[in-house]
Write an enzyme that holds these catalytic residues in place. Structure first.
Site, PDB file in Angstrom:
ATOM      1  N   LYS A  36      33.820  38.581  35.209  1.00 57.02           N
ATOM      2  CA  LYS A  36      32.408  38.808  35.508  1.00 57.02           C
ATOM      3  C   LYS A  36      32.062  38.360  36.922  1.00 57.02           C
ATOM      4  O   LYS A  36      31.032  37.762  37.181  1.00 57.02           O
ATOM      5  CB  LYS A  36      31.534  38.061  34.495  1.00 57.02           C
ATOM      6  CG  LYS A  36      31.763  38.518  33.056  1.00 57.02           C
ATOM      7  CD  LYS A  36      30.785  37.882  32.110  1.00 57.02           C
ATOM      8  CE  LYS A  36      30.983  38.239  30.657  1.00 57.02           C
ATOM      9  NZ  LYS A  36      31.527  39.533  30.351  1.00 57.02           N
ATOM     10  N   CYS A  37      32.943  38.682  37.848  1.00 54.67           N
ATOM     11  CA  CYS A  37      32.815  38.241  39.241  1.00 54.67           C
ATOM     12  C   CYS A  37      32.585  39.460  40.127  1.00 54.67           C
ATOM     13  O   CYS A  37      32.992  40.573  39.786  1.00 54.67           O
ATOM     14  CB  CYS A  37      34.124  37.538  39.635  1.00 54.67           C
ATOM     15  SG  CYS A  37      34.248  37.043  41.351  1.00 54.67           S
TER      16      CYS A  37
END
Length: 161
Positions: A36-37
């Site tokens: 989730k970067c």
């Protein structure tokens, strides 16, 4: 005297232990990853590098890590599924680890000491920091999270000879 990464054994995503000595003779690109970067799309380029050079001796090793902005909150199974479904990842993924602090995996302690970052910093700054390792297990270079995997191709080619 430099330390070889081949001395370490790390748990794969499925729990099986993987001796890094099994990668002797291979060029390794070791990356701490997160799902989730902002850099998560780099999984695509990492997979492309792996596919383009695996027959010549490159192995990409992914080490999920949740130490940066809680960007890898999932379980090992969820991480594997996310990487397979979204990016077709087929290179080895390991169990989630810590790369900084007292509980940092010994492998990462070696990577950081052998290839310090900017101004000699030994900590990993963020997700998708990359370490290039030669066939003998020596850490050759560290790359920032912002470095696109595709831009490392020429250095990989040079090591592969």
């Amino acid at each position: 005297m430099s330390q070889s990464v081949h001395q370490f054994e790390m748990p794969l995503n499925n729990g099986a232990m993987q001796s890094l000595e099994d990668y002797k003779g291979k060029v390794l690109l070791i990356v701490n990853t997160a799902s989730k970067c902002g850099f998560t799309p780099q999984y695509k380029e990492l997979q492309e590098l792996y596919e383009n050079y695996k027959d010549e001796g490159l192995v990409v090793l992914g080490f999920p890590c949740d130490q940066f902005g809680h960007q890898e909150p999932g379980s090992d199974d969820e991480i594997q599924e996310f990487c397979s479904l979204n990016f077709g990842v087929s290179f080895p993924l390991f169990k989630k680890i810590e790369v900084n602090g007292d509980n940092a995996a010994p492998l990462y302690k070696t990577l950081k000491s052998e290839a310090p970052g900017v101004l000699g910093s030994t900590s990993v700054k963020w997700n998708f920091t990359k370490f290039l390792v030669d066939q003998n297990g020596n850490v050759v270079e560290r790359f920032a999270p912002t470095t696109k995997p595709s831009s490392i191709a020429s250095k990989i080619e040079k090591l592969l000879g």
